[in-house]
Write an enzyme that holds these catalytic residues in place. Structure first.
Site, PDB file in Angstrom:
ATOM      1  CG  ASN A 298       3.637  58.351  46.640  1.00  0.00           C
ATOM      2  OD1 ASN A 298       4.751  57.949  46.156  1.00  0.00           O
ATOM      3  ND2 ASN A 298       2.836  57.413  46.527  1.00  0.00           N
TER       4      ASN A 298
ATOM      5  CD  GLN B 203       1.710  47.486  53.197  1.00  0.00           C
ATOM      6  OE1 GLN B 203       3.037  47.828  53.624  1.00  0.00           O
ATOM      7  NE2 GLN B 203       1.242  48.050  52.184  1.00  0.00           N
TER       8      GLN B 203
ATOM      9  CG  HIS C   2       2.144  51.519  52.879  1.00  0.00           C
ATOM     10  ND1 HIS C   2       2.239  50.617  51.827  1.00  0.00           N
ATOM     11  CD2 HIS C   2       3.162  52.485  52.483  1.00  0.00           C
ATOM     12  CE1 HIS C   2       3.150  51.260  50.940  1.00  0.00           C
ATOM     13  NE2 HIS C   2       3.647  52.431  51.512  1.00  0.00           N
TER      14      HIS C   2
ATOM     15  NE  ARG D 225       6.040  48.091  47.669  1.00  0.00           N
ATOM     16  CZ  ARG D 225       5.739  49.477  47.631  1.00  0.00           C
ATOM     17  NH1 ARG D 225       6.051  50.197  48.480  1.00  0.00           N
ATOM     18  NH2 ARG D 225       5.193  49.874  46.524  1.00  0.00           N
TER      19      ARG D 225
END
Length: 347
Positions: free
Chosen positions: A114, A279, A298, A250
């Site tokens: 990604n 998360q 995210h 992050r």
């Protein structure tokens, strides 16, 4: 073998999306994959409690950085059959890598899956911040037309200094995409890339110089002991007055409270990103309501195209495991009792 994966629950979408793979039902088409091999595949949407009954006999564990299950040292040592931990995406800091190495558990991720998606998201968020897009959009929705209120805080990107912290695959693609905007590009990384500096139009600088001279800082570093809360109160105070930060790396690289204070004081002009800690972020996470921000959940690396690449890459890792073949070196984080990824070997 028993394979356990943690993925988001199924939710009703407002419109059909046949390409969507990221939930416990679709599970990157792994249900069919494991069934064809005769393995048991369990998908969970809550790792905190529902993982407990599977620790004793799971051999493979799969989760993503977007919806992470934090595989702690305690959980690892209570999983005697665990041989392989797979990150369906990029970034494996949700696994205790030292404990995985000590237990000789292989950790692999789908490197490169990604990078384009995150790089594009980064450029989008840089422009959203500088152009004061959120304010302009809110006026459009709310029926307002107060041009001074928006234009007084909108900037061109051209001519600005963009500091790229972390110059791996994503950082390099961000540089390539920003170059046509006629910006000054600087970067800092433990591994200097002289071979790419002329090609991408970037200059290597020290971390301190990057912090102190950038109009925009964009963060693309892995989370390690060295980068954990690296952007603390002292570092944020040393950034340029009125500068911006975008973080698609992050969330824990930022000091949560210090960031909020810097935005409230007006020292930072804006912050955007899609990474939080922990998360999923709690409903009362302070970043949800801090001023001058353009946060998203995210999803930067979860475009439909990226999901397809993650499916292919995850299956390739699993194929290698089942067939006893060597994993691609670039996919390996832990192997043969050692942390082998250069990103996570840095102390």
């Amino acid at each position: 073998m028993k394979i356990v994966a943690v993925l988001p629950p199924v939710v009703e979408l407002p419109e059909p999306s046949p390409g969507y793979l990221f939930n416990v039902e679709r599970a990157y088409n792994l249900h069919e994959y494991f069934a064809s091999k005769g393995h048991e595949f369990v998908t969970l949407s809550d790792a905190k409690e529902s993982l407990e009954p599977h620790l004793a006999d799971m051999s493979i564990f799969i989760c993503s950085p977007f919806y992470p299950a934090y595989l702690t040292k305690e959980l690892i040592y209570r999983s005697p059959n665990l041989e392989l931990a797979v990150t369906a995406g990029i970034g494996s800091d949700h696994f205790d890598l030292e404990a995985c190495a000590a237990r000789n558990i292989t950790v692999a991720e789908v490197t490169g899956s990604n990078v384009v998606s995150v790089a594009e998201h980064t450029v989008m968020q840089i422009l959203i911040l500088l152009r004061n897009f959120i304010g302009g959009h809110q006026q459009a929705v709310n029926g307002e037309w107060n041009l001074p209120k928006i234009g007084a805080y909108a900037h061109d990107l051209e001519g600005k200094t963009v500091g790229i912290f972390g110059f791996g695959r994503i950082g390099q693609r961000v540089a390539a995409r920003l170059h046509p905007f006629d910006v000054k590009l600087i970067y800092n990384d433990p591994y200097r890339r002289k071979d790419l500096e002329a090609q991408l139009g970037v200059k290597y600088v020290s971390f301190n110089k990057l912090v102190e001279t950038s109009d925009i800082i964009t963060i693309h570093s892995p989370l390690t002991d060295k980068t954990d809360t690296l952007f603390n109160r002292d570092v944020l105070d040393r950034t340029k007055q009125g500068s911006y930060i975008v973080n698609t790396a992050r969330g824990r690289i930022m000091d949560t409270a210090a960031l909020v204070d810097s935005l409230k004081s007006g020292h930072l002009a804006g912050y955007a990103g899609d990474v939080w800690y922990p998360q999923p972020a709690a409903a009362d996470h302070p970043w949800r309501t801090m001023p001058k921000q353009a946060m998203t959940i995210h999803y930067s690396g979860m475009t439909l195209e990226a999901q397809h690449r993650i499916e292919i890459g995850t299956k390739a890792i699993l194929d290698n495991f089942f067939e006893g073949k060597a994993q691609k070196q670039e996919d390996l984080i832990v192997e043969d009792g050692e942390i082998v990824s250069p990103s996570y070997k840095i102390k």
